[in-house]
Design an enzyme around this catalytic site. Structure first.
Site, PDB file in Angstrom:
ATOM      1  N   TYR A  57      53.399  35.369  44.343  1.00  0.00           N
ATOM      2  CA  TYR A  57      52.161  35.573  43.597  1.00  0.00           C
ATOM      3  C   TYR A  57      51.443  34.245  43.381  1.00  0.00           C
ATOM      4  CZ  TYR A  57      48.702  38.357  41.557  1.00  0.00           C
ATOM      5  OH  TYR A  57      47.489  38.943  41.355  1.00  0.00           O
ATOM      6  N   ARG A  78      36.592  39.406  43.873  1.00  0.00           N
ATOM      7  CA  ARG A  78      36.847  38.251  42.986  1.00  0.00           C
ATOM      8  C   ARG A  78      38.347  37.990  42.987  1.00  0.00           C
ATOM      9  NH1 ARG A  78      39.169  37.769  37.692  1.00  0.00           N
ATOM     10  NH2 ARG A  78      40.676  37.932  39.351  1.00  0.00           N
ATOM     11  N   LYS A  98      51.032  42.370  43.862  1.00  0.00           N
ATOM     12  CA  LYS A  98      51.179  43.031  42.556  1.00  0.00           C
ATOM     13  C   LYS A  98      52.183  44.185  42.616  1.00  0.00           C
ATOM     14  CE  LYS A  98      48.627  40.973  39.450  1.00  0.00           C
ATOM     15  NZ  LYS A  98      47.672  40.987  38.378  1.00  0.00           N
ATOM     16  N   GLU A 158      42.151  45.843  40.363  1.00  0.00           N
ATOM     17  CA  GLU A 158      42.595  44.464  40.490  1.00  0.00           C
ATOM     18  C   GLU A 158      41.541  43.618  41.198  1.00  0.00           C
ATOM     19  OE1 GLU A 158      45.670  43.563  39.309  1.00  0.00           O
ATOM     20  OE2 GLU A 158      45.133  41.517  39.848  1.00  0.00           O
ATOM     21  N   ASP A 159      41.152  42.533  40.573  1.00  0.00           N
ATOM     22  CA  ASP A 159      40.275  41.544  41.210  1.00  0.00           C
ATOM     23  C   ASP A 159      38.958  42.116  41.745  1.00  0.00           C
ATOM     24  OD1 ASP A 159      42.035  39.662  40.401  1.00  0.00           O
ATOM     25  OD2 ASP A 159      42.624  38.960  42.381  1.00  0.00           O
ATOM     26  N   ASP A 210      43.837  45.275  35.256  1.00  0.00           N
ATOM     27  CA  ASP A 210      44.781  44.235  34.837  1.00  0.00           C
ATOM     28  C   ASP A 210      44.082  42.933  34.461  1.00  0.00           C
ATOM     29  OD1 ASP A 210      47.490  43.391  34.377  1.00  0.00           O
ATOM     30  OD2 ASP A 210      47.190  42.032  36.048  1.00  0.00           O
ATOM     31  N   ASP A 211      42.978  42.627  35.145  1.00  0.00           N
ATOM     32  CA  ASP A 211      42.284  41.362  34.842  1.00  0.00           C
ATOM     33  C   ASP A 211      41.689  41.395  33.442  1.00  0.00           C
ATOM     34  OD1 ASP A 211      42.603  40.385  37.588  1.00  0.00           O
ATOM     35  OD2 ASP A 211      41.305  42.084  38.033  1.00  0.00           O
ATOM     36  N   ASN A 233      42.702  30.206  37.623  1.00  0.00           N
ATOM     37  CA  ASN A 233      43.624  30.159  38.767  1.00  0.00           C
ATOM     38  C   ASN A 233      42.852  29.843  40.040  1.00  0.00           C
ATOM     39  OD1 ASN A 233      45.976  31.045  37.379  1.00  0.00           O
ATOM     40  ND2 ASN A 233      45.195  33.134  37.413  1.00  0.00           N
TER      41      ASN A 233
HETATM   42  P1  NAD Z   1      34.776  36.377  35.919  1.00  0.00           P
HETATM   43  O1  NAD Z   1      34.082  36.072  37.202  1.00  0.00           O
HETATM   44  O2  NAD Z   1      34.766  37.770  35.420  1.00  0.00           O
HETATM   45  O3  NAD Z   1      34.124  35.449  34.762  1.00  0.00           O
HETATM   46  C1  NAD Z   1      33.919  34.072  34.878  1.00  0.00           C
HETATM   47  C2  NAD Z   1      33.124  33.623  33.668  1.00  0.00           C
HETATM   48  O4  NAD Z   1      33.072  32.195  33.678  1.00  0.00           O
HETATM   49  C3  NAD Z   1      31.674  34.101  33.640  1.00  0.00           C
HETATM   50  O5  NAD Z   1      31.337  34.496  32.322  1.00  0.00           O
HETATM   51  C4  NAD Z   1      30.868  32.856  34.015  1.00  0.00           C
HETATM   52  O6  NAD Z   1      29.573  32.839  33.419  1.00  0.00           O
HETATM   53  C5  NAD Z   1      31.737  31.779  33.403  1.00  0.00           C
HETATM   54  N1  NAD Z   1      31.516  30.457  33.987  1.00  0.00           N
HETATM   55  C6  NAD Z   1      31.368  30.131  35.290  1.00  0.00           C
HETATM   56  N2  NAD Z   1      31.159  28.809  35.410  1.00  0.00           N
HETATM   57  C7  NAD Z   1      31.181  28.292  34.163  1.00  0.00           C
HETATM   58  C8  NAD Z   1      31.004  26.993  33.640  1.00  0.00           C
HETATM   59  N3  NAD Z   1      30.781  25.966  34.441  1.00  0.00           N
HETATM   60  N4  NAD Z   1      31.094  26.833  32.294  1.00  0.00           N
HETATM   61  C9  NAD Z   1      31.342  27.891  31.485  1.00  0.00           C
HETATM   62  N5  NAD Z   1      31.495  29.145  31.929  1.00  0.00           N
HETATM   63  C10 NAD Z   1      31.420  29.338  33.260  1.00  0.00           C
HETATM   64  O7  NAD Z   1      36.239  35.852  36.068  1.00  0.00           O
HETATM   65  P2  NAD Z   1      37.538  36.299  35.236  1.00  0.00           P
HETATM   66  O8  NAD Z   1      38.126  37.513  35.825  1.00  0.00           O
HETATM   67  O9  NAD Z   1      37.231  36.327  33.805  1.00  0.00           O
HETATM   68  O10 NAD Z   1      38.520  35.112  35.605  1.00  0.00           O
HETATM   69  C11 NAD Z   1      38.207  33.793  35.236  1.00  0.00           C
HETATM   70  C12 NAD Z   1      39.368  32.902  35.596  1.00  0.00           C
HETATM   71  O11 NAD Z   1      40.504  33.283  34.836  1.00  0.00           O
HETATM   72  C13 NAD Z   1      39.791  32.984  37.060  1.00  0.00           C
HETATM   73  O12 NAD Z   1      40.079  31.709  37.546  1.00  0.00           O
HETATM   74  C14 NAD Z   1      41.030  33.811  37.035  1.00  0.00           C
HETATM   75  O13 NAD Z   1      41.919  33.468  38.077  1.00  0.00           O
HETATM   76  C15 NAD Z   1      41.607  33.455  35.697  1.00  0.00           C
HETATM   77  N6  NAD Z   1      42.486  34.513  35.165  1.00  0.00           N
HETATM   78  C16 NAD Z   1      43.680  34.131  34.661  1.00  0.00           C
HETATM   79  C17 NAD Z   1      44.547  35.092  34.192  1.00  0.00           C
HETATM   80  C18 NAD Z   1      45.858  34.663  33.637  1.00  0.00           C
HETATM   81  O14 NAD Z   1      45.993  33.539  33.262  1.00  0.00           O
HETATM   82  N7  NAD Z   1      46.832  35.515  33.552  1.00  0.00           N
HETATM   83  C19 NAD Z   1      44.199  36.439  34.246  1.00  0.00           C
HETATM   84  C20 NAD Z   1      42.940  36.799  34.725  1.00  0.00           C
HETATM   85  C21 NAD Z   1      42.085  35.817  35.180  1.00  0.00           C
END
Ligand code: NAD
Length: 555
Positions: A107, A160, A178, A249-250, A272-273, A412
């Site tokens: 993963y 995504r 997953k 997912e994603d 899940d996200d 990530n």
């Molecule tokens: P998403 O695309 O739904 O949202 C991203 C957000 O970040 C948006 O609101 C965007 O406006 C904002 N953004 C982009 N650039 C920015 C900047 N320069 N400054 C401030 N805000 C900014 O993405 P998501 O699903 O919410 O995922 C975001 C990140 O979190 C990804 O890297 C994902 O891999 C990670 N994530 C981690 C976990 C975990 O730790 N278990 C779980 C889910 C997602």
């Protein structure tokens, strides 16, 4: 945990046993050199295998030796997937006996790299590829899947992938990974899982120009045609696999929130996200509050990133604060968001529906450091998909405002984290309570070793899935994720917290999943959603159901 045979799932259609070469090519039933003399006689295997009969332990030795010789993580990933294609039982034995070291390979972060190169690494398909061209016959495509009794489906449209953006059909690596975690961490039988890629095209020009890209070479379907395809998919699953839970997912957030709210009361689905991340994130907050000896309802949380992860965590945190006695409106006021366009405030242009409850009256702010200065949060959570947004001045300011600043850098893969573990501890003089989305190595700060916490969704979704499947719950509810967060936070002990850990070690994940499944089954019953009777000795029942990768004797 009882060492069950691992086949107590009684899955319709899986009892048919092929013979000879067909058996050796059936990864769910193949045991390779471990087939006994009697089985070799009975199943037409004599001569098709080298004569020496080996135990599973000996087979594992060979795998581990080869694994160690692979020059990098991507090669290790390819090696493991090849093993999964040959002998799933041995694959799960290897994964489950080495979960801590294997999880970053099967993963995040390695799977991210594998997805980026999926077309170039492609050998054998895994899962189902349903494309826009299958419109009108999706159920027929589902019928091509050889296993009749699917209980868990993980589906993506690849828009995504982790923090890597639109990877189109290459995103298949994520559902494949997953479902592996559903089995390894949650004990769902591998024959009951199905990864699905909904290939609606890609807007990634580099992929469209790549002759080795495996997906539909067209731009993404949007609007009504997209929605029709998803509608058809959900109905087809309900017809063909009526006992299946569907995990989204994603998906990009233009679709993720919409699909979840559209189907959550009509089908057995979750995202899940949004919801899984929320539960693990909230568990991390509960553990952090144990260290700071405060309560969640006393925290001010500032999110950097207002997408699926951020909004998911905040929404569940609001539910949790209400659980601690806050009124809903007050609870929302404890959560603030900063996104690509600055602080989310009332009246700002371009706000999505899901932003509105978190848009508080405040003048606009365009710099995250200024937002921290102004809001003075106890917790900052990075979920932006962008690296290095938590700069030294920001971490130092958090450490000025708080004795123990809580800093979660969730983006990530590792290269996208808002700050590294080293930066968080160094810039806060070792006072930060830190968690990240991808794993980091332990760090030594002022002679003290800190073991960084990973907000790893695998702590929650396999257990929730197991509970939903075993109870036959018709839906997946927020209360199930809240219960999962509480259970997860309660599994971490003082010694682990003293080393900076907010979660139990990955090695304990199967017992965490079992405990979560028990709570989910009880909730499904209480909420009137369970279709299956709830047995007595629930924990024993759940543990006995969990798949164990032992070979079954066929003769
Ligand atoms: P998403 O695309 O739904 O949202 C991203 C957000 O970040 C948006 O609101 C965007 O406006 C904002 N953004 C982009 N650039 C920015 C900047 N320069 N400054 C401030 N805000 C900014 O993405 P998501 O699903 O919410 O995922 C975001 C990140 O979190 C990804 O890297 C994902 O891999 C990670 N994530 C981690 C976990 C975990 O730790 N278990 C779980 C889910 C997602």
């Amino acid at each position: 945990m009882p060492n069950a045979s691992g086949n107590s799932w009684e899955l319709t259609g899986l009892d048919r046993l092929p013979r000879g070469v067909d058996l050796l090519h059936d990864p769910l039933k193949n045991q390779g050199t471990a087939f006994s003399q009697k089985e070799r006689d009975a199943l037409g295997l004599q001569g098709l295998l080298p004569p020496r009969i080996m135990s599973q332990d000996t087979q594992k030795l060979r795998i581990m030796e080869n694994f160690a010789h692979k020059p990098n993580d991507l090669e290790k990933y390819v090696f493991l997937i090849d093993l999964e294609d040959r002998n799933e039982t041995l694959f799960y034995r290897v994964i489950m006996d080495n979960l801590e070291s294997m999880m970053p390979i099967i993963y995040t972060p390695t799977v991210g790299k594998a997805c980026q190169l999926y077309g170039h690494l492609f050998r054998r398909p895994r899962g189902l590829f349903i494309s826009a061209e299958h419109q009108g016959r999706i159920e027929e495509v589902l019928c091509n899947w050889p296993n009749r009794d699917v209980r868990v489906i993980v589906v993506t449209d690849g828009e995504r992938i982790l923090g890597l953006g639109d990877l189109g059909a290459n995103g298949m690596g994520i559902p494949v990974g997953k479902v592996t975690l559903y089995t390894a961490c949650g004990g769902i039988h591998p024959g009951a899982t199905l990864p699905v890629m909904m290939d609606v095209g890609t807007d990634n020009v580099q992929l469209l120009n790549d002759p080795l890209y495996i997906g539909l070479p067209q731009h993404r379907l949007r609007g009504e045609p997209y929605d029709e395809l998803m509608d058809e998919f959900i109905s087809a699953v309900q017809n063909r696999f009526p006992n299946a839970l569907i995990q989204f997912e994603d998906f990009a957030n233009v679709n993720a929130f919409r699909l979840l709210s559209k189907y959550r009361d009509r089908a057995c689905v979750f995202n899940d996200d949004i919801q899984g991340t929320a539960a693990v994130g909230l568990a991390g907050l509960y553990s952090a509050m144990k260290i700071t000896k405060t309560r969640l309802k006393d925290q001010k949380i500032l999110f950097c990133g207002a997408g699926e992860a951020g909004i998911g965590i905040a929404s569940l945190a609001v539910t949790a604060m209400m659980d601690e006695g806050l009124a809903m409106e007050d609870a929302y006021h404890h959560c603030w968001f900063f996104d690509v366009d600055g602080l989310i405030v009332q009246g700002r242009a371009n706000l999505a529906d899901y932003h509105i409850p978190f848009a508080h009256p405040h003048p606009p702010i365009n710099c995250f450091l200024d937002a921290v200065e102004e809001i003075r949060p106890n917790v900052i959570i990075g979920a932006s998909g962008h690296s290095r947004l938590f700069t030294r001045p920001i971490v130092e300011l958090m450490a000025n405002i708080n004795e123990r600043p809580v800093i979660f850098a969730l983006s990530n893969p590792t290269s996208k984290a808002e700050c590294t573990v080293e930066e968080a501890y160094t810039w806060s003089q070792g006072r930060a309570i830190f968690a990240s989305g991808s794993p980091f190595e332990p760090v030594i700060h002022n002679g003290r070793t800190f073991i960084p916490s990973q907000i790893n969704n695998a702590y929650v979704f396999p257990g929730v899935g197991l509970g939903v499947v075993l109870s036959g719950s018709q839906h997946v509810t927020d209360q199930m994720f809240l219960a999962a967060a509480k259970i997860l936070a309660n599994q971490v002990n003082q010694r682990e917290m003293d080393q900076g850990q907010l979660f139990p070690p990955i090695a304990k994940i199967r017992s965490v999943s079992a405990a979560i499944a028990v709570a989910v089954i009880q909730l499904a019953q209480e909420q009137g959603l369970a279709r299956n009777p709830v047995p007595e000795n629930l924990l024993e029942y759940v543990e006995q159901k969990m798949y164990v990768p032992n070979y079954k004797r066929y003769a």
